[in-house]
Scaffold this active site. Structure first.
Site, mmCIF file in Angstrom:
data_model
loop_
_atom_site.group_PDB
_atom_site.id
_atom_site.type_symbol
_atom_site.label_atom_id
_atom_site.label_comp_id
_atom_site.label_asym_id
_atom_site.label_seq_id
_atom_site.Cartn_x
_atom_site.Cartn_y
_atom_site.Cartn_z
ATOM 1 N N CYS A 2 -7.983 5.724 -4.615
ATOM 2 C CA CYS A 2 -8.414 4.468 -3.999
ATOM 3 C C CYS A 2 -7.739 3.310 -4.739
ATOM 4 O O CYS A 2 -7.535 3.357 -5.944
ATOM 5 C CB CYS A 2 -9.920 4.233 -4.035
ATOM 6 N N ARG A 27 -2.265 5.213 -3.621
ATOM 7 C CA ARG A 27 -3.487 5.678 -4.273
ATOM 8 C C ARG A 27 -4.473 6.296 -3.279
ATOM 9 O O ARG A 27 -5.551 6.771 -3.670
ATOM 10 C CB ARG A 27 -4.174 4.517 -4.992
ATOM 11 N N TRP A 74 -9.140 6.849 -0.699
ATOM 12 C CA TRP A 74 -8.881 8.284 -0.749
ATOM 13 C C TRP A 74 -10.264 8.924 -0.729
ATOM 14 O O TRP A 74 -11.030 8.784 -1.674
ATOM 15 C CB TRP A 74 -8.130 8.646 -2.023
ATOM 16 N N ASN A 100 -13.748 1.988 -6.610
ATOM 17 C CA ASN A 100 -12.875 3.132 -6.842
ATOM 18 C C ASN A 100 -13.541 3.992 -7.908
ATOM 19 O O ASN A 100 -13.856 3.481 -8.991
ATOM 20 C CB ASN A 100 -11.503 2.627 -7.321
ATOM 21 N N GLY A 101 -13.787 5.248 -7.596
ATOM 22 C CA GLY A 101 -14.437 6.134 -8.567
ATOM 23 C C GLY A 101 -15.473 6.981 -7.861
ATOM 24 O O GLY A 101 -15.457 7.108 -6.631
ATOM 25 N N GLU A 487 8.032 23.242 -11.723
ATOM 26 C CA GLU A 487 8.029 21.847 -11.288
ATOM 27 C C GLU A 487 8.657 21.717 -9.882
ATOM 28 O O GLU A 487 8.165 20.982 -9.032
ATOM 29 C CB GLU A 487 8.783 20.989 -12.319
ATOM 30 N N LYS A 491 7.031 20.322 -6.365
ATOM 31 C CA LYS A 491 7.631 19.222 -5.604
ATOM 32 C C LYS A 491 7.795 19.618 -4.145
ATOM 33 O O LYS A 491 7.475 18.851 -3.243
ATOM 34 C CB LYS A 491 8.994 18.892 -6.230
ATOM 35 N N GLU A 494 4.348 19.808 -2.305
ATOM 36 C CA GLU A 494 3.583 18.578 -2.066
ATOM 37 C C GLU A 494 4.215 17.664 -1.036
ATOM 38 O O GLU A 494 3.500 16.959 -0.333
ATOM 39 C CB GLU A 494 3.290 17.832 -3.369
ATOM 40 N N HIS A 510 7.146 42.996 -11.048
ATOM 41 C CA HIS A 510 5.783 43.463 -11.342
ATOM 42 C C HIS A 510 4.813 43.102 -10.223
ATOM 43 O O HIS A 510 3.618 43.030 -10.436
ATOM 44 C CB HIS A 510 5.326 42.901 -12.691
ATOM 45 N N LYS A 607 -1.583 9.018 -5.833
ATOM 46 C CA LYS A 607 -0.735 8.920 -7.023
ATOM 47 C C LYS A 607 -1.539 9.033 -8.305
ATOM 48 O O LYS A 607 -1.123 9.661 -9.265
ATOM 49 C CB LYS A 607 -0.006 7.572 -6.985
#
Ligand code: F6R
Length: 612
Positions: A2, A27, A74, A100-101, A487, A491, A494, A510, A607
């Site tokens: 948010c 965000r 968000w 926000n939270g 990594e 990428k 996402e 394996h 983000k």
């Protein structure tokens, strides 16, 4: 998660608020809204979806108010919908709040308020806040400039969880109140006007002068003044911090997307992160750290703790710290570390890596380490971020604002900073002298080599075109190359929504090799001369089973064996992730573009992950 924006001044607030929200959309982008104080009282306009939808709300252009608050969401509690969008108001529509939270005890507070006759119209945790403020405001018999602040303060004392909150009221058209706990909020100081934001870049075009609030500090803003208070409403003195970031660096500057711009900014980000720390012929200089040889000799273990991409940078850090400093090093995911009672004492050094400096799990892990008496060091990209206020020491990557949700330049800058830190430790300890000198030379060469790697763009794009419709992609590597495999898989997942998995190349047989069938894509990274032949053999095994292959390497390999080989410059294996990751960042970018997706704002992500 948010984003929040606020404005108090003499100009029309709404365009300033929307402009700020557009910059904070990374965000969260489930819904957006603004509230302004108009002559007739509080006006709230909000809707589901992106910030740009606000422009379609009838009457939004007619708002004249010069005080306002705004939010891009968000979703946590309650699905993305108009009624769950912020700003929220109390039942009497006298107080408006953005938050926000997460309010952890909101059920308990809802019950308290419901018993007092309050009604709730959303499924959010936030809606309790304006109603609590209303409750305390009405109980306060004193009428002065601090009345709104007192009500917000009392309400906040009831809240458990994390919050960055802005409040305006139709009863007080001269003030705005803000407070934060474990969620980001900065205050920008203007001339006859003041600004609030979740991050600095969103309001950098308005001011370079910022105040940073600590947890449970309140600010009472008027047009010409900002007063600060602690939880008991004792005044607090704060100094303005001047932020040197250039506003233009938070713009796209001709690139189609922030992610592409940020990929191309890596030579500069790395150069800036090296800064004056490394000079040929002299020791690596971390002025802000005063770690003695005796202290480092006594360290029993280093923990590198972080989330996502920052954790992947930590994996590269482990290889360097163990090989060059011979200090046992563990990498941990912050959300696991914080709950697994790690073995830590005053001889443990805990390093926390976070681009934003606001990741809730990473900060909680840091607090836990401090309780257990470890020395704590934060590596972040954001000066004044929450993590820097919690850690014993902070050092900075100088990547500039990273806006795209998918981290690129922050990752490579983190690996560079970890390499520099390793050198600093090794030089302080007086160990691995030859390797350290060699590594220093390699680091100085990195920005130029990154520029070289960026030239692989077209070759990578072509490969992306061939595989963008795939459902599964595998990434393989050994040693430090395996950290890049992880990594790169993250990428791709996402931003392209293709399922991607990474494995140490030797582990394939394996189990996972059962998934390899005709036409499947396998991408491998091979930069360690000691391991290249082993990885080639593993890739041979998947080729035999019909895999399409892309290899990123700085070694001599038989190009004819593979579908595409991306050659990158040679460097020390310690810092090879900085070069080898770049073609794979570009690959994810181009695949996402081919699929017509929103590269900078992938679905379900934000983000800055300020909730656990
Ligand atoms: C992936 C990505 C995330 C972040 C993670 C930690 O591209 O960006 O995995 O790395 O959310 O964020 P910070 O570094 O801000 O703590």
């Amino acid at each position: 998660m948010c984003g929040i924006v606020g404005y108090i001044g003499t100009r029309k607030a709404s365009p300033i608020l929307i402009n700020g929200l557009l910059r904070l959309e990374y965000r969260g982008y489930d819904s957006a809204g603004i509230a302004t104080l108009e002559d007739e009282g509080l006006t709230v306009m909000k809707d589901k979806g992106r910030v740009k939808n606000l422009y379609n709300i009838p009457g939004i252009d007619d708002l004249k108010g010069t005080i306002g608050i705004a939010h891009t969401r968000w979703a946590t509690h309650g699905k993305p919908s108009k009624e769950n969008s912020h700003p929220h108001v109390d039942n009497s529509k006298s107080f408006s709040v953005v938050h926000n939270g997460i309010i952890e005890n909101y059920n308990e507070l809802r019950k308290f308020l419901t018993d007092k006759g309050y009604k709730f119209y959303s499924q959010t945790d936030t809606e309790v806040i304006p109603n609590l403020i209303h409750y305390y405001y009405n109980k306060d018999t004193k009428n002065d400039d601090m009345k709104l602040l007192r009500a917000v303060n009392k309400a906040c004392k009831d809240l458990k969880g994390s919050f960055a909150v802005e409040v305006i009221s139709k009863y007080d058209k001269e003030h705005m109140v803000v407070v934060r706990k474990d969620s980001p909020l900065v205050i920008g100081k203007g001339d006859g006007e003041n600004y609030i934001s979740s991050d600095i870049p969103a309001i950098l075009s308005f001011t370079k002068d910022f105040y940073l609030l600590n947890d449970l500090e309140f600010a009472l803003l008027s047009r010409d003044d900002i007063k600060f208070y602690d939880i008991d409403l004792n005044p607090v003195e704060k100094r303005v911090q001047v932020i040197e970031w250039d506003a233009a660096s938070a713009e796209k500057e001709g690139y189609e997307d922030y992610m592409l711009k940020e990929i191309h900014e890596q030579p500069t980000a790395i150069r800036e992160t090296i800064g004056a720390k490394l000079n040929e012929g002299s020791k690596c200089d971390f002025d802000e750290l005063k770690f003695t040889k005796e202290y480092l000799q006594g360290v029993n273990k280093i923990y590198l703790v972080a989330c996502g991409t920052a954790m992947h940078a930590g994996l590269a850090g482990k290889v360097m710290l163990e090989k060059l400093c011979k200090i046992p090093t563990e990498v941990d995911i912050a959300s696991e570390f914080r709950y697994r009672d790690p073995i830590i004492d005053d001889k443990t050094l805990c390093i926390f890596i976070s681009q934003s400096g606001e990741t809730a799990d990473t900060i909680a892990a840091l607090k836990l380490s401090r309780e257990k008496k470890a020395r704590t060091l934060a590596i972040t990209n954001v000066i004044g971020s929450s993590i820097t206020r919690e850690a014993d020491y902070s050092i900075y990557t100088h990547a500039g604002p990273e806006i795209a949700v998918a981290s690129t330049k922050a990752y490579t800058s983190q690996v560079v900073l970890l390499a520099l830190l390793t050198i600093y430790f090794a030089e302080t300890l007086g160990v691995s002298k030859k390797e350290v000198e060699d590594l220093k030379k390699e680091i100085i060469e990195l920005p130029k080599k990154v520029e070289e790697v960026l030239k692989t763009d077209e070759q990578v794009r072509e490969f992306g075109h061939r595989i963008y419709q795939e459902k599964d992609v595998f990434f393989l590597g050994r040693g430090i190359d395996e950290t890049v495999a992880r990594e790169s898989a993250l990428k791709l997942k996402e931003i392209s929504y293709i399922h991607a998995d990474s494995y140490p190349a030797g582990e394939l047989k394996h189990g996972p090799i059962a998934l390899i069938e005709n036409g499947i894509t396998v991408i491998s990274i091979m930069t360690d001369p000691k391991l290249v032949e082993k990885t080639v053999s593993n890739i041979q095994e998947v080729i035999t089973r019909g895999a399409k292959t892309l290899v990123v390497t700085n070694q001599k390999v038989d190009d004819k064996m593979f579908d595409t080989v991306v050659h990158i410059p040679e460097t020390s294996p310690f810092v090879s992730p900085i070069l080898s990751v770049i073609p794979l960042q570009l690959l994810s970018y181009y695949i996402s573009k081919e699929k017509g997706l929103d590269v900078d704002k992938p679905r379900n992500l934000a983000k800055s992950v300020t909730v656990e």
